[in-house]
Write a protein that holds these residues in place. Structure first.
Motif, PDB file in Angstrom:
ATOM      1  N   LEU A 267       0.628  -1.433  -0.010  1.00  0.00           N
ATOM      2  CA  LEU A 267      -0.112  -0.028   0.016  1.00  0.00           C
ATOM      3  C   LEU A 267       0.719   1.260  -0.084  1.00  0.00           C
ATOM      4  CD1 LEU A 267      -3.188  -0.226   2.473  1.00  0.00           C
ATOM      5  CD2 LEU A 267      -3.137   0.267  -0.162  1.00  0.00           C
ATOM      6  N   ALA A 268       1.950   1.238   0.756  1.00  0.00           N
ATOM      7  CA  ALA A 268       2.920   2.510   0.799  1.00  0.00           C
ATOM      8  C   ALA A 268       3.438   2.605  -0.586  1.00  0.00           C
ATOM      9  CB  ALA A 268       4.039   2.048   1.747  1.00  0.00           C
ATOM     10  N   ASP A 269       3.833   1.825  -1.403  1.00  0.00           N
ATOM     11  CA  ASP A 269       4.204   1.914  -2.589  1.00  0.00           C
ATOM     12  C   ASP A 269       3.129   2.410  -3.638  1.00  0.00           C
ATOM     13  OD1 ASP A 269       6.544   1.142  -1.747  1.00  0.00           O
ATOM     14  OD2 ASP A 269       6.449  -0.892  -2.686  1.00  0.00           O
ATOM     15  N   MET A 270       1.789   2.139  -3.442  1.00  0.00           N
ATOM     16  CA  MET A 270       0.761   2.677  -4.209  1.00  0.00           C
ATOM     17  C   MET A 270       0.466   4.208  -4.035  1.00  0.00           C
ATOM     18  SD  MET A 270      -1.827  -0.396  -4.806  1.00  0.00           S
ATOM     19  CE  MET A 270      -0.936  -2.087  -5.217  1.00  0.00           C
ATOM     20  N   ARG A 271       0.577   4.512  -2.732  1.00  0.00           N
ATOM     21  CA  ARG A 271       0.320   5.904  -2.209  1.00  0.00           C
ATOM     22  C   ARG A 271       1.413   6.636  -3.052  1.00  0.00           C
ATOM     23  NH1 ARG A 271      -0.579   4.077   3.074  1.00  0.00           N
ATOM     24  NH2 ARG A 271      -2.879   4.456   3.376  1.00  0.00           N
ATOM     25  N   HIS A 272       2.594   6.099  -3.098  1.00  0.00           N
ATOM     26  CA  HIS A 272       3.793   6.732  -3.507  1.00  0.00           C
ATOM     27  C   HIS A 272       3.364   7.216  -5.052  1.00  0.00           C
ATOM     28  CE1 HIS A 272       7.974   7.931  -3.987  1.00  0.00           C
ATOM     29  NE2 HIS A 272       8.047   7.273  -5.224  1.00  0.00           N
ATOM     30  N   LEU A 273       2.625   6.266  -5.824  1.00  0.00           N
ATOM     31  CA  LEU A 273       2.207   6.543  -7.419  1.00  0.00           C
ATOM     32  C   LEU A 273       1.470   7.816  -7.322  1.00  0.00           C
ATOM     33  CD1 LEU A 273       1.406   2.886  -8.530  1.00  0.00           C
ATOM     34  CD2 LEU A 273       3.580   4.093  -8.730  1.00  0.00           C
ATOM     35  N   ALA A 274       0.534   8.049  -6.504  1.00  0.00           N
ATOM     36  CA  ALA A 274      -0.482   9.095  -6.552  1.00  0.00           C
ATOM     37  C   ALA A 274       0.011  10.419  -6.185  1.00  0.00           C
ATOM     38  CB  ALA A 274      -1.816   8.710  -5.747  1.00  0.00           C
TER      39      ALA A 274
ATOM     40  N   THR B   5      -2.467  17.908   0.903  1.00  0.00           N
ATOM     41  CA  THR B   5      -3.137  16.848   1.190  1.00  0.00           C
ATOM     42  C   THR B   5      -2.507  15.641   0.459  1.00  0.00           C
ATOM     43  OG1 THR B   5      -5.017  18.010   0.962  1.00  0.00           O
ATOM     44  CG2 THR B   5      -5.681  15.968   1.365  1.00  0.00           C
ATOM     45  N   PRO B   6      -2.063  14.600   1.141  1.00  0.00           N
ATOM     46  CA  PRO B   6      -1.529  13.481   0.591  1.00  0.00           C
ATOM     47  C   PRO B   6      -2.357  12.576  -0.333  1.00  0.00           C
ATOM     48  CG  PRO B   6      -1.204  13.554   3.034  1.00  0.00           C
ATOM     49  CD  PRO B   6      -2.461  14.634   2.786  1.00  0.00           C
ATOM     50  N   ALA B   7      -1.777  11.760  -0.846  1.00  0.00           N
ATOM     51  CA  ALA B   7      -2.605  11.148  -1.852  1.00  0.00           C
ATOM     52  C   ALA B   7      -3.401  10.353  -1.165  1.00  0.00           C
ATOM     53  CB  ALA B   7      -1.301  10.202  -2.874  1.00  0.00           C
ATOM     54  N   ARG B   8      -4.608  10.082  -2.010  1.00  0.00           N
ATOM     55  CA  ARG B   8      -5.735   9.489  -1.356  1.00  0.00           C
ATOM     56  C   ARG B   8      -5.617   7.932  -2.384  1.00  0.00           C
ATOM     57  NH1 ARG B   8     -11.097  11.032  -0.179  1.00  0.00           N
ATOM     58  NH2 ARG B   8     -11.116  10.905  -2.260  1.00  0.00           N
ATOM     59  N   LEU B   9      -5.665   7.061  -1.803  1.00  0.00           N
ATOM     60  CA  LEU B   9      -5.989   5.608  -2.450  1.00  0.00           C
ATOM     61  C   LEU B   9      -7.068   5.578  -3.060  1.00  0.00           C
ATOM     62  CD1 LEU B   9      -4.208   3.043   0.103  1.00  0.00           C
ATOM     63  CD2 LEU B   9      -3.353   3.767  -2.442  1.00  0.00           C
TER      64      LEU B   9
END
Ligand code: ATP
Length: 306
Positions: A221-228, A289-293
């Motif tokens: 999940l942490a890596d996917m947040r990174h994508l957004a 606002t950080p990336a929202r999954l």
């Protein structure tokens, strides 16, 4: 029969799974790996193929093609051994209507042959379940609680939970999440299927997203947040507005403006530079606002809905 399994092997290992119902392909070449001790979210919109995959993991469906190993075993050949060693919670729970909740717990434990009664009592209380009432008088949520108590209390290393909280009220949903965390802390492996991102986001460390029976994305999940990208807004001084736009452009950030307020979608790695620039010009009302999954998912779901 698990003696041949190495502890570093995935607890669930699905390669190129295909499941057809007649001419309809419900699962189309899916890969799914769940590592020991992880809480793995299995996400996808309605009809994506989650339940079909799970039924194949339990040996209830025979794969059209592909290879499945659960706890090192092929569930099509060893369904009994596989299901005895895992806890399964379906989304739609049907139970013997004339038994009480307690009698159902007794029956389920009897089928498994192993039981932790102290854990059952603890969880029955935690889920505020009255075990002395007949199942037919239970609400959908209460029926679900019986199966959740049985699943979490059972001495199993693997839990497969297929949309397990659809009937639970918000308080019990919190209790469910606590149970997942406790199970993970005890080293158990969990596959949690859901079409609700929020449910999975809070408790899972890895996810697999599917749609139309195919893999969309899988990983931490942490890596996917990174994508957004993060959303940044700010109100730069009016006299510097054009210069700020220009400097953001040079950082590779496209900004929209609305009544003097800048709105921009900023890749995570560029956030410090963009915020530094906004601070330097003494912009007001800076928000980040950080990336929202959720956004990541909506993109996938939007494609699925077309
Ligand atoms: N026994 C069956 N015969 C024919 N088609 C089926 C059968 N079971 C499932 N399907 C179809 O396969 C597709 C995948 O269904 P599945 O229940 O696996 O999706 P899901 O991701 O679990 O969806 P949901 O979130 O709605 O539970 C759907 O289009 C469904 O209609």
């Amino acid at each position: 029969m698990t003696g041949t399994r190495h502890t570093h092997e995935p607890v669930i290992d699905v390669r190129h799974l295909v499941k057809r119902f007649g001419r309809f392909t419900a699962v189309d070449g899916l890969d799914l790996q769940v590592q020991p001790g992880s809480v793995h979210g299995f996400l996808g919109p309605n009809g994506a193929g989650k339940t079909t995959t799970i039924r194949a993991l339990l040996g209830l469906y025979r794969a059209t093609a592909g290879r499945i190993r659960v706890l090192g075993l092929d569930p099509a050949r060893h369904a009994d051994a596989v299901t005895r060693q895992l806890s399964y919670v379906p989304g739609e729970v049907t139970l013997w209507p004339n038994l009480t909740g307690q009698e159902v717990l007794d029956a389920l434990a009897g089928l498994r042959g192993r039981r932790d009664e102290a854990a059952e009592r603890r969880l029955t209380e935690a889920f505020a379940l009255d075990p002395h009432r007949k199942v037919r008088t239970y609400s959908k949520g209460n029926r679900q609680k019986v199966v959740l108590v049985a699943a979490f209390a059972a001495p199993t290393d693997l839990l497969i939970l297929d949309e397990p909280t659809s009937g639970l009220d918000p308080l019990m949903e919190v209790m469910f999440q606590q149970c997942v965390r406790d199970a993970a802390a005890a080293g158990r492996t969990i596959l949690l299927s859901s079409h609700l991102l929020a449910e999975v986001e809070d408790v899972c460390d890895t996810v697999t997203i599917i749609k139309d029976g195919r893999l969309v994305e899988s990983g931490r999940l942490a890596d996917m947040r990174h994508l957004a990208a993060s959303t940044v807004t700010a109100r730069p001084p009016a006299e510097q507005f054009a210069a700020v736009m220009e400097r953001l452009h040079r950082l590779g950030v496209a900004a929209d403006s609305d009544a003097g307020v800048l709105h921009m979608s900023v890749p995570r790695t560029t956030v410090p530079a963009a915020l530094g620039l906004l601070a330097e010009v003494e912009a007001d009302d800076i928000t980040c606002t950080p990336a929202r999954l959720e956004d990541l998912f909506l993109r996938h779901y939007a494609v699925a809905a077309r």
